[in-house]
Design a protein around this motif. Sequence first.
Motif, PDB file in Angstrom:
ATOM      1  N   ALA A  33      33.860  26.338  35.645  1.00 31.51           N
ATOM      2  CA  ALA A  33      32.954  25.604  34.781  1.00 31.51           C
ATOM      3  C   ALA A  33      33.325  24.613  33.838  1.00 31.51           C
ATOM      4  O   ALA A  33      32.680  23.610  33.623  1.00 31.51           O
ATOM      5  N   ALA A  34      34.687  25.013  33.361  1.00 32.57           N
ATOM      6  CA  ALA A  34      35.424  24.120  32.349  1.00 32.57           C
ATOM      7  C   ALA A  34      35.589  22.688  33.243  1.00 32.57           C
ATOM      8  O   ALA A  34      35.537  21.540  32.878  1.00 32.57           O
ATOM      9  N   THR A  35      36.043  22.651  34.624  1.00 34.11           N
ATOM     10  CA  THR A  35      36.609  21.587  35.285  1.00 34.11           C
ATOM     11  C   THR A  35      35.556  20.803  35.680  1.00 34.11           C
ATOM     12  O   THR A  35      35.419  19.767  35.808  1.00 34.11           O
ATOM     13  N   LEU A  36      34.139  21.650  36.099  1.00 34.33           N
ATOM     14  CA  LEU A  36      33.152  20.870  36.476  1.00 34.33           C
ATOM     15  C   LEU A  36      32.692  19.747  35.444  1.00 34.33           C
ATOM     16  O   LEU A  36      32.239  18.732  35.672  1.00 34.33           O
ATOM     17  N   ASP A  37      32.548  20.492  34.021  1.00 35.59           N
ATOM     18  CA  ASP A  37      32.381  19.552  33.061  1.00 35.59           C
ATOM     19  C   ASP A  37      33.253  18.420  32.682  1.00 35.59           C
ATOM     20  O   ASP A  37      32.677  17.257  32.607  1.00 35.59           O
ATOM     21  N   ASN A  38      34.480  18.682  32.774  1.00 36.53           N
ATOM     22  CA  ASN A  38      35.393  17.501  32.688  1.00 36.53           C
ATOM     23  C   ASN A  38      35.374  16.472  33.910  1.00 36.53           C
ATOM     24  O   ASN A  38      35.242  15.389  33.840  1.00 36.53           O
ATOM     25  N   ALA A  39      35.054  17.050  35.132  1.00 34.47           N
ATOM     26  CA  ALA A  39      35.043  16.221  36.225  1.00 34.47           C
ATOM     27  C   ALA A  39      33.716  14.984  36.259  1.00 34.47           C
ATOM     28  O   ALA A  39      33.766  13.905  36.524  1.00 34.47           O
ATOM     29  N   GLU A  40      32.815  15.773  35.896  1.00 36.31           N
ATOM     30  CA  GLU A  40      31.214  15.047  35.815  1.00 36.31           C
ATOM     31  C   GLU A  40      31.379  13.929  34.875  1.00 36.31           C
ATOM     32  O   GLU A  40      30.768  13.003  34.965  1.00 36.31           O
ATOM     33  N   LYS A  41      32.319  14.092  33.644  1.00 35.38           N
ATOM     34  CA  LYS A  41      32.266  13.139  32.610  1.00 35.38           C
ATOM     35  C   LYS A  41      33.514  12.180  33.114  1.00 35.38           C
ATOM     36  O   LYS A  41      33.374  11.011  32.711  1.00 35.38           O
ATOM     37  N   SER A  42      34.445  12.572  33.714  1.00 32.38           N
ATOM     38  CA  SER A  42      35.772  11.676  34.094  1.00 32.38           C
ATOM     39  C   SER A  42      35.029  10.689  35.088  1.00 32.38           C
ATOM     40  O   SER A  42      35.607   9.676  35.051  1.00 32.38           O
ATOM     41  N   VAL A  43      34.278  11.051  35.913  1.00 31.14           N
ATOM     42  CA  VAL A  43      33.718  10.108  36.945  1.00 31.14           C
ATOM     43  C   VAL A  43      32.964   8.779  36.362  1.00 31.14           C
ATOM     44  O   VAL A  43      33.046   7.817  37.154  1.00 31.14           O
ATOM     45  N   ASN A  44      32.592   8.945  35.203  1.00 25.62           N
ATOM     46  CA  ASN A  44      32.085   7.992  34.382  1.00 25.62           C
ATOM     47  C   ASN A  44      32.826   7.021  33.700  1.00 25.62           C
ATOM     48  O   ASN A  44      32.605   6.069  33.126  1.00 25.62           O
ATOM     49  N   HIS A  57      42.197   8.281  30.122  1.00 26.66           N
ATOM     50  CA  HIS A  57      41.459   9.613  30.337  1.00 26.66           C
ATOM     51  C   HIS A  57      42.108  10.759  29.436  1.00 26.66           C
ATOM     52  O   HIS A  57      41.219  11.476  28.940  1.00 26.66           O
ATOM     53  N   LYS A  58      43.256  10.855  29.142  1.00 29.51           N
ATOM     54  CA  LYS A  58      43.847  12.052  28.510  1.00 29.51           C
ATOM     55  C   LYS A  58      43.457  11.911  27.059  1.00 29.51           C
ATOM     56  O   LYS A  58      43.579  12.661  26.112  1.00 29.51           O
ATOM     57  N   ASP A  59      43.100  10.627  26.387  1.00 29.50           N
ATOM     58  CA  ASP A  59      42.614  10.482  25.117  1.00 29.50           C
ATOM     59  C   ASP A  59      41.054  10.760  24.978  1.00 29.50           C
ATOM     60  O   ASP A  59      40.492  10.527  23.876  1.00 29.50           O
ATOM     61  N   THR A  60      40.425  11.029  25.963  1.00 33.99           N
ATOM     62  CA  THR A  60      38.777  11.260  25.928  1.00 33.99           C
ATOM     63  C   THR A  60      38.731  12.665  25.439  1.00 33.99           C
ATOM     64  O   THR A  60      39.460  13.583  25.465  1.00 33.99           O
ATOM     65  N   GLU A  61      37.509  12.950  24.621  1.00 30.55           N
ATOM     66  CA  GLU A  61      37.016  14.120  24.253  1.00 30.55           C
ATOM     67  C   GLU A  61      36.642  15.367  25.286  1.00 30.55           C
ATOM     68  O   GLU A  61      37.347  16.575  25.013  1.00 30.55           O
ATOM     69  N   HIS A  62      36.340  14.774  26.324  1.00 29.02           N
ATOM     70  CA  HIS A  62      36.315  15.897  27.481  1.00 29.02           C
ATOM     71  C   HIS A  62      37.395  16.239  28.237  1.00 29.02           C
ATOM     72  O   HIS A  62      37.501  17.596  28.511  1.00 29.02           O
ATOM     73  N   TYR A  63      38.351  15.523  28.126  1.00 24.20           N
ATOM     74  CA  TYR A  63      39.747  15.813  28.802  1.00 24.20           C
ATOM     75  C   TYR A  63      40.481  16.880  27.611  1.00 24.20           C
ATOM     76  O   TYR A  63      40.831  17.894  28.088  1.00 24.20           O
ATOM     77  N   ALA A  64      40.438  16.633  26.296  1.00 22.01           N
ATOM     78  CA  ALA A  64      40.995  17.523  25.377  1.00 22.01           C
ATOM     79  C   ALA A  64      40.129  18.812  25.257  1.00 22.01           C
ATOM     80  O   ALA A  64      40.950  19.928  25.501  1.00 22.01           O
ATOM     81  N   ARG A  65      38.777  18.721  25.610  1.00 21.98           N
ATOM     82  CA  ARG A  65      38.129  20.065  25.607  1.00 21.98           C
ATOM     83  C   ARG A  65      38.600  20.912  26.914  1.00 21.98           C
ATOM     84  O   ARG A  65      38.720  22.138  26.649  1.00 21.98           O
ATOM     85  N   TRP A  66      38.742  20.308  27.936  1.00 23.52           N
ATOM     86  CA  TRP A  66      39.095  20.932  28.980  1.00 23.52           C
ATOM     87  C   TRP A  66      40.456  21.480  28.933  1.00 23.52           C
ATOM     88  O   TRP A  66      40.786  22.672  29.105  1.00 23.52           O
ATOM     89  N   ARG A  67      41.552  20.757  28.407  1.00 26.53           N
ATOM     90  CA  ARG A  67      42.753  21.067  28.283  1.00 26.53           C
ATOM     91  C   ARG A  67      42.899  22.338  27.528  1.00 26.53           C
ATOM     92  O   ARG A  67      43.750  23.305  27.790  1.00 26.53           O
TER      93      ARG A  67
END
Length: 122
Positions: A35-46, A80-90
């Motif tokens: 679930a956490a990774t899908l959220d990150n992936a869906e935002k990352s592709v944008n 990518h590592k500076d995004t909010e969604h990556y930090a949340r995933w990490r």
Amino acid sequence: PLSLKTGSTESIQDELLAVHVFVSVKPGTEDAFKAATLDNAEKSVNEAGIARFDFLQHLEDKNKFLLVEVYSNANAPAEHKDTEHYARWRDTVADMMAEPRTALKYTNCFPFQDSNWRISKL
């Protein structure tokens, strides 16, 4: 070389960075990790610098996952590592890890251009 899109000869090859991230999670955390990774992936592709972001689960060992991240420029991994969604995933998956994740880096041989790696934005 032939273009995937048109079949024409290409004179310029984009050098992309493909990172394979190997993840092993603790038993019982697979669904939360997915679930956490899908959220990150869906935002990352944008993200502008991400040509592709694939998320896979091992067929036999459901605790093992692979992230295939394809970046279109040298600055994109840091961006990518500076995004909010990556930090949340990490932060969300940190305690789920059975061992530290590892990564291998590659450059593309085929397809040749960034546009041939891109998937439709979600």
